[in-house]
Write a protein that holds these residues in place. Sequence first.
Motif, PDB file in Angstrom:
ATOM      1  N   VAL A 189     -14.424  58.538 -13.694  1.00  0.00           N
ATOM      2  CA  VAL A 189     -15.286  57.401 -13.999  1.00  0.00           C
ATOM      3  C   VAL A 189     -16.655  57.842 -14.532  1.00  0.00           C
ATOM      4  CG1 VAL A 189     -16.309  57.020 -11.709  1.00  0.00           C
ATOM      5  CG2 VAL A 189     -15.807  55.067 -13.186  1.00  0.00           C
ATOM      6  N   GLY A 190     -17.145  59.002 -14.131  1.00  0.00           N
ATOM      7  CA  GLY A 190     -18.435  59.488 -14.635  1.00  0.00           C
ATOM      8  C   GLY A 190     -18.424  59.730 -16.127  1.00  0.00           C
ATOM      9  N   ILE A 191     -17.347  60.277 -16.645  1.00  0.00           N
ATOM     10  CA  ILE A 191     -17.228  60.530 -18.084  1.00  0.00           C
ATOM     11  C   ILE A 191     -17.111  59.206 -18.841  1.00  0.00           C
ATOM     12  CG2 ILE A 191     -15.706  61.518 -19.853  1.00  0.00           C
ATOM     13  CD1 ILE A 191     -15.194  63.825 -17.828  1.00  0.00           C
ATOM     14  N   ILE A 192     -16.340  58.282 -18.310  1.00  0.00           N
ATOM     15  CA  ILE A 192     -16.193  56.962 -18.939  1.00  0.00           C
ATOM     16  C   ILE A 192     -17.553  56.253 -18.957  1.00  0.00           C
ATOM     17  CG2 ILE A 192     -15.077  54.700 -18.776  1.00  0.00           C
ATOM     18  CD1 ILE A 192     -12.790  56.252 -17.227  1.00  0.00           C
ATOM     19  N   TYR A 193     -18.241  56.268 -17.823  1.00  0.00           N
ATOM     20  CA  TYR A 193     -19.550  55.621 -17.725  1.00  0.00           C
ATOM     21  C   TYR A 193     -20.532  56.207 -18.742  1.00  0.00           C
ATOM     22  CZ  TYR A 193     -24.139  54.334 -16.063  1.00  0.00           C
ATOM     23  OH  TYR A 193     -25.428  53.875 -16.000  1.00  0.00           O
ATOM     24  N   SER A 194     -20.574  57.534 -18.861  1.00  0.00           N
ATOM     25  CA  SER A 194     -21.537  58.144 -19.787  1.00  0.00           C
ATOM     26  C   SER A 194     -21.251  57.738 -21.230  1.00  0.00           C
ATOM     27  CB  SER A 194     -21.564  59.663 -19.637  1.00  0.00           C
ATOM     28  OG  SER A 194     -20.373  60.232 -20.104  1.00  0.00           O
ATOM     29  N   LYS A 195     -19.990  57.527 -21.560  1.00  0.00           N
ATOM     30  CA  LYS A 195     -19.634  57.082 -22.906  1.00  0.00           C
ATOM     31  C   LYS A 195     -20.058  55.618 -23.133  1.00  0.00           C
ATOM     32  CE  LYS A 195     -17.150  59.231 -25.460  1.00  0.00           C
ATOM     33  NZ  LYS A 195     -17.398  60.138 -26.594  1.00  0.00           N
ATOM     34  N   LEU A 196     -19.812  54.764 -22.140  1.00  0.00           N
ATOM     35  CA  LEU A 196     -20.072  53.327 -22.300  1.00  0.00           C
ATOM     36  C   LEU A 196     -21.537  52.941 -22.121  1.00  0.00           C
ATOM     37  CD1 LEU A 196     -16.999  51.868 -20.380  1.00  0.00           C
ATOM     38  CD2 LEU A 196     -17.245  52.297 -22.831  1.00  0.00           C
TER      39      LEU A 196
END
Length: 136
Positions: A16-23
């Motif tokens: 979720v951290g990688i997804i969050y940083s993208k969004l």
Amino acid sequence: MDTKYESAIKAVNNNVGIIYSKLSDFQNLSAIMPPDNVQNWEATTDTCRFTIPQIGEIGLKIVDRQENSCVKYTADGQTRFNFNIWVQMKEVEPYSSRIKVTMKADINPMLKMMVGSHLQKFVDMLATAISTHNYN
């Protein structure tokens, strides 16, 4: 009149951290947007503008970031109607997360008849693009 459009819950094979940083940064989000559905992409960290065929030009700005949980966007600039979009995300196990995209739009019944199905398609397209993106 508020109308809600929701995507299905989608699986994302990443943490979720990688997804969050993208969004949470529009400059990163451009890589997710499919070029056949989203055109004329321009972005800063907190704002973006783009065109969706059959809907027109849309401007967004980030209004809330809840780390590794949710990113909220709203209309920026002149739009035909006011709306909010939020992407909720949750990690269910390492490198396996779930996301859901929701849009709440303040549109009159006549405009809803004209663009409602396109708004649902946009929400679904965004959820699919987020879930199928290669984050590596």
